[in-house]
Motif scaffolding. Structure first.
Motif: not given
Length: 680
Positions: A74-89, A98-111
């Motif tokens: 949100m602060e930088t507008g950069r797109t961040i990718t986190l690969r094969e990280l543990p995804f635990e609750f 344990e479930r492993r997943a990759s996550t990509r986060m990108a800033k968008i504009s909403l209504a």
């Protein structure tokens, strides 16, 4: 923003991601309120309450630092990718899988312009059934990710997907809302049928070029709306490339009609200001305006200058002068500029009385009565006019002219927005129009005064004499150009022409005094023209110490054999031109002397020449032959050539044709007097 119907900027609903085979979530604002999750995301992370900040909605997430990346995006507008990280609750417990997943986060504009973050989650291959999650197409997951990552780069109201050739392959609810086309109508190349016919070929060419380059595509075209009208749409697309080859295109469309209209308005107003700057003549100002209007705004434009009546309501039939007509290429030729008669119940009179624009649309080409100027019906029919706007030109509180604008053929009829823009252009040019109107009124007064000072040529037996005067179109003051001709008691004719330095009232006063003195000196005694000019020079120096002037004085006497003897003297003026009926033309240069005001009491020479039967003698001022940046000899040669070609034309036609054919500097007045010896 409503949690129930979250949308991206441009109106794209987030539920477009519902069928995605990867997890999609979206947050809104600095506290990252969860506003959307799709089915795949809920399978991975479980059902999450919408509307809560992410730290509450994902309070059971063991790695809370995972969510701190939302702040960074949100602060930088950069797109961040986190690969094969543990995804635990926490609910998984110590023995939970344990479930492993990759996550990509990108800033968008909403209504409403609120910032947000789009989260794309994909589990490590092998943890889910690939056939169920991605379908049978090889590389389906990667293609899907590329497609929706591409969507983050473009603002959309309608999303479309096409094959490698741009043919639509998937339904688009947004396109159907914009165009009214059903899926069966716009699939494949059917979408082109909703594009304005004039924009189809450019759109196809733009697509072809983007495919050749495998690069981003952006174009603007007119799209037919469900009500049949057209609006401007911006289409953007990016290629989805797999192993170096374009496999499909992902694109978007956004209605930009308001943006396009505002841009066009600014451009036309800027062009209006540039076109009318430094133009003083009213007809030229209106002519330049019509060239800006056509063809950008309308197909044709005529401007009618109104008579200066006392009765400004035009309750009786009146005549207006069409001073300019401009049309786009391909339309029939206009009639020559002329006056038109308008009835008091016509659209023209209504526009003048109400001081408001009038717009008429002609369905099926049926032109209503009272709209078209008398005699113009034939052109309207031949041009296929489908609409017309009459816009009064109000200058300094008075209706000075009426602009008659038309659209023809397949072009959309003139709209109310077009009329408003046309009025804005006229308002934008008001200062130039006001200056031109004042200039024209002043120039008419000056011309009337000048004509009073320039007498009509006399009736001389055995000679034809005609004169012309054309004022400068760039100055409103009276000038110093003059001519004169009169009959002496002995039967000889005097012809003279001159030019006093300056272009103001003082020059006009000096011109009038010189002309009157020369008349008195020429009538006073019979002597060579050079001697008369010497005496005029002495008088000029005594009365006008700083004034200078040029002059030609000629005395014509019949020789008794059909020819006339010319005795002349030239004081710094362009030489007379003698043209025979056979087309031979030569300048008479033997009687050359200095300007008046320079020689004092020094003797001046005279010269003698013969004017043969049917010969023409032309006297003129330098405005006829001088052009800025050009040597005087070029203008003299041009005049000699035109005069020779017109040697046998009637004297009035000879004079008028010279003024028409000679290129003339608009800053100078022109005086001209021609003498012809009739044939025997």
């Amino acid at each position: 923003m409503s949690v129930a119907e979250p949308r991206m900027s441009g109106g794209l609903p987030l539920d477009v991601f519902d069928p995605a085979p990867v997890g999609i979530a979206a947050t809104s604002g600095p506290d990252h309120r969860l506003v959307y999750t799709n089915h795949a995301y809920r399978q991975i992370a479980g059902v999450r309450p919408l509307g809560l900040p992410a730290r509450e909605a994902f309070g059971d997430l063991r790695r809370q630092d995972y969510l701190s990346h939302l702040d960074l995006v949100m602060e930088t507008g950069r797109t961040i990718t986190l690969r094969e990280l543990p995804f635990e609750f926490r609910s998984n417990g110590p023995s939970g899988r344990e479930r492993r997943a990759s996550t990509r986060m990108a800033k968008i504009s909403l209504a409403a312009g609120e910032p947000g973050v789009l989260i794309v989650v994909t589990e490590r291959a092998g943890q889910v059934d690939p056939e169920r999650q991605f379908g049978s197409a090889a590389g389906g997951r990667d293609r899907f990710l590329q497609r929706y990552q591409s969507l983050l780069q473009i603002e959309t109201q309608a999303v479309w997907v096409g094959d490698l050739l741009g043919r639509i392959t998937e339904p688009s609810p947004g396109w159907q809302r914009l165009s009214g086309q059903t899926w069966e109508e716009y699939r494949g190349d059917g979408w082109l049928r909703a594009i304005h016919p004039e924009d189809r070929a450019p759109s196809v060419e733009a697509c072809y070029q983007a495919m050749q380059r495998q690069s981003h595509l952006e174009q603007v075209y007119r799209l037919r709306m469900p009500d049949g009208t057209y609006r401007h749409v911006r289409s953007r697309a990016v290629p989805v490339i797999d192993h170096g080859e374009v496999v499909e295109w992902v694109g978007s469309c956004a209605d930009i009609e308001q943006e396009w209209q505002e841009t066009r308005r600014r451009e036309l107003l800027d062009r209006t200001a540039a076109a009318t700057a430094d133009v003083a003549d009213l007809e030229e100002v209106l002519g330049m305006l019509s060239e800006v209007i056509v063809p950008t705004l309308t197909d044709g434009c005529g401007v009618y200058l109104l008579p200066q009546f006392e009765d400004r309501t035009y309750s009786r039939p009146f005549i207006a002068e069409r001073i300019t007509s401009t049309k786009r290429d391909g339309l029939p030729a206009h009639q020559t500029l002329r006056t038109e008669r308008f009835e008091p119940d016509s659209g023209f009179a209504e526009a003048i009385r109400t001081r408001r624009p009038i717009r008429r649309v002609f369905p099926g080409g049926r032109i209503p009565p009272g709209v078209v100027p008398t005699g113009a019906e034939e052109w309207f029919a031949a041009a296929g006019v489908n609409s017309m706007a009459l816009v009064p030109v109000i200058v300094d509180g008075a209706v000075a002219a009426v602009v008659d604008a038309v659209n023809c053929g397949d072009r959309e009829p003139i709209t109310a927005a077009d009329v408003d823009l046309l009025g804005g252009m006229l308002d934008h040019a008001h200062a130039h129009l006001s200056n031109a109107m004042r200039f024209q009124r002043t120039q008419r007064v000056a011309l009337a005064l000048q004509n009073c000072l320039l007498p009509d040529p006399p009736q001389v037996p055995g000679l034809e004499i005609t004169a012309r005067y054309r004022p400068s179109v760039t100055t409103s003051e009276i000038g110093g150009d003059w001519y004169d001709s009169f009959l002496l008691p002995d039967g000889a004719a005097i012809v003279t022409i001159g030019d006093v330095a300056g272009h103001d009232l003082a020059a006009a006063v000096t011109m009038s005094q010189l002309r009157n003195m020369l008349r008195g000196l020429a009538v006073d005694r019979r002597e060579p023209p050079g001697d008369i000019l010497r005496r005029l020079d002495v008088a000029t120096e005594s009365l006008h110490h700083e004034g200078m002037a040029t002059c030609v004085l000629a005395r014509l006497e019949s020789s008794g054999d059909g020819s006339w003897r010319l005795n002349y003297s030239v004081a710094g003026h362009p030489p007379p031109l003698l043209v025979t009926c056979d087309g031979e033309a030569r300048y008479l240069e033997d009687g050359a002397n200095p300007l008046l005001g320079l020689a004092g009491d020094e003797p001046r020479t005279s010269a003698v020449a013969t004017v043969p039967p049917r010969g023409t003698l032309l006297f003129y001022t330098d405005g006829l032959v001088e052009l800025p940046g050009e040597h005087l000899d070029a203008g003299l040669d041009r005049l000699r050539g035109h005069a020779a070609a017109l040697a046998r034309a009637p004297l009035d036609a000879f004079s008028d044709a010279l003024l028409t054919r000679m290129p003339i500097a608009k800053k100078d007045d022109i005086a001209m007097i021609a003498v012809r010896v009739p044939g025997v």
